[in-house]
Design a protein around this motif. Structure first.
Motif, short mmCIF file in Angstrom:
data_model
loop_
_atom_site.label_atom_id
_atom_site.label_comp_id
_atom_site.label_asym_id
_atom_site.label_seq_id
_atom_site.Cartn_x
_atom_site.Cartn_y
_atom_site.Cartn_z
N ASP A 80 91.07 54.34 28.21
CA ASP A 80 91.92 53.57 27.31
C ASP A 80 92.51 52.35 28.03
O ASP A 80 93.37 52.47 28.89
N GLY A 81 91.98 51.17 27.70
CA GLY A 81 92.51 49.93 28.28
C GLY A 81 92.05 49.62 29.68
O GLY A 81 92.57 48.71 30.31
N VAL A 82 91.08 50.35 30.21
CA VAL A 82 90.58 50.10 31.58
C VAL A 82 89.08 49.85 31.51
O VAL A 82 88.34 50.55 30.82
N GLN A 83 88.65 48.81 32.23
CA GLN A 83 87.23 48.47 32.31
C GLN A 83 86.77 48.46 33.76
O GLN A 83 87.53 48.10 34.66
N GLU A 84 85.50 48.83 33.93
CA GLU A 84 84.86 48.75 35.25
C GLU A 84 83.96 47.53 35.25
O GLU A 84 83.19 47.31 34.32
N VAL A 85 84.08 46.71 36.30
CA VAL A 85 83.25 45.51 36.44
C VAL A 85 82.36 45.72 37.65
O VAL A 85 82.82 45.99 38.76
N VAL A 86 81.04 45.63 37.43
CA VAL A 86 80.05 45.84 38.49
C VAL A 86 79.20 44.58 38.64
O VAL A 86 78.69 44.05 37.64
N ILE A 87 79.07 44.12 39.87
CA ILE A 87 78.22 42.98 40.16
C ILE A 87 77.13 43.43 41.12
O ILE A 87 77.41 44.01 42.17
N LEU A 88 75.88 43.16 40.73
CA LEU A 88 74.71 43.53 41.53
C LEU A 88 73.96 42.27 41.94
O LEU A 88 73.93 41.29 41.20
N SER A 89 73.33 42.32 43.11
CA SER A 89 72.40 41.25 43.48
C SER A 89 70.99 41.84 43.38
O SER A 89 70.78 43.03 43.64
N LEU A 90 70.06 41.00 43.00
CA LEU A 90 68.69 41.42 42.78
C LEU A 90 67.75 40.45 43.48
O LEU A 90 67.89 39.24 43.32
N THR A 91 66.83 40.98 44.27
CA THR A 91 65.75 40.18 44.84
C THR A 91 64.45 40.93 44.59
O THR A 91 64.44 42.16 44.54
N GLY A 92 63.40 40.18 44.43
CA GLY A 92 62.11 40.81 44.21
C GLY A 92 60.98 39.85 44.50
O GLY A 92 61.18 38.64 44.63
N LYS A 93 59.78 40.42 44.57
CA LYS A 93 58.60 39.58 44.76
C LYS A 93 57.40 40.30 44.19
O LYS A 93 57.42 41.52 43.97
N GLY A 94 56.37 39.52 43.96
CA GLY A 94 55.14 40.09 43.41
C GLY A 94 54.11 39.02 43.17
O GLY A 94 54.16 37.94 43.76
N THR A 95 53.18 39.33 42.27
CA THR A 95 52.12 38.39 41.92
C THR A 95 52.20 38.09 40.43
O THR A 95 52.82 38.83 39.67
N TRP A 96 51.55 37.02 40.01
CA TRP A 96 51.60 36.59 38.63
C TRP A 96 50.32 35.89 38.24
O TRP A 96 49.57 35.41 39.09
N SER A 97 50.08 35.83 36.93
CA SER A 97 48.95 35.06 36.38
C SER A 97 49.25 34.78 34.91
O SER A 97 50.13 35.40 34.31
N ILE A 98 48.51 33.83 34.36
CA ILE A 98 48.58 33.55 32.93
C ILE A 98 47.16 33.58 32.40
O ILE A 98 46.30 32.83 32.87
N ILE A 99 46.92 34.48 31.46
CA ILE A 99 45.60 34.62 30.84
C ILE A 99 45.79 34.70 29.33
O ILE A 99 46.53 35.57 28.84
N ASP A 100 45.13 33.80 28.61
CA ASP A 100 45.20 33.79 27.14
C ASP A 100 46.63 33.83 26.62
O ASP A 100 46.99 34.67 25.80
N LYS A 101 47.47 32.94 27.13
CA LYS A 101 48.87 32.81 26.72
C LYS A 101 49.71 34.05 27.01
O LYS A 101 50.78 34.24 26.44
N MET A 102 49.23 34.91 27.90
CA MET A 102 50.01 36.06 28.34
C MET A 102 50.40 35.84 29.80
O MET A 102 49.54 35.59 30.65
#
Length: 177
Positions: A71-93
């Motif tokens: 009642d009347g109390v909130q929790e505030v959470v801040i996260l950092s995110l890093t990531g890596k990978g591969t990508w491509s675009i094929i037929d508008k995907m």
């Protein structure tokens, strides 16, 4: 000696052209640094994504969650995110394969009119909550982020990229570099 130097320069030029040719026109447009931001109520995410011409990408961002705890109390959470990978675009995907993700809890705090003034209680609650969040949220989110993901490209130009995923969620990024 001059001929050897010329041959070496020509080999580098050919390699450069071959690496450029491995990208289709949509992929060439995607190469660069993009910014994404989304706010919903008190929650929000802010990330930069860098798509490289070798079809790898990196992402760096911050996520903010606000939960009603009591009642009347909130929790505030801040996260950092890093990531890596591969990508491509094929037929508008746009297809990505995330191979590595790191999520860290940057901050946990509590706010509200009914929050206790006892600093010791608050510090113990924060320590306990960081541990709970790590096991209940961070570890599962890391697992969810790893793997393949596809979304349909609606708009892709020099300044904007808009995609829609299989659930109908729309993502709009703007180029920053």
């Amino acid at each position: 000696m001059k001929n050897i130097f010329s041959v070496i320069l020509m080999m580098f030029a050919i390699l450069a052209m071959v690496s450029c040719d491995s990208l289709n026109p949509s992929e060439r447009l995607m190469v660069g640094k993009w910014y994404y931001s989304k706010s919903m109520n008190n929650d929000g995410v802010e990330t930069t994504l860098e798509y490289h011409d070798d079809k790898t990408y990196i992402v760096n961002g911050t996520v903010r969650f606000v939960w009603d705890v009591d009642d009347g109390v909130q929790e505030v959470v801040i996260l950092s995110l890093t990531g890596k990978g591969t990508w491509s675009i094929i037929d508008k995907m746009q297809n990505t394969n995330t191979t590595d993700v790191d999520i860290k809890i940057v901050d946990v705090s509590f706010q509200g009119e009914n929050l206790t003034d006892d600093r010791t209680v608050i510090q113990e609650l924060i320590a306990s909550e960081k541990k709970r969040l790590y096991y209940d949220k961070v570890i599962p989110w890391k697992k969810e982020c790893i793997g393949e993901y596809s979304s349909r490209i609606i708009t892709l130009n020099e300044t904007t990229c808009v995609t829609v995923d299989k659930d109908g969620d729309k993502t709009e990024m703007r180029r920053i570099k």
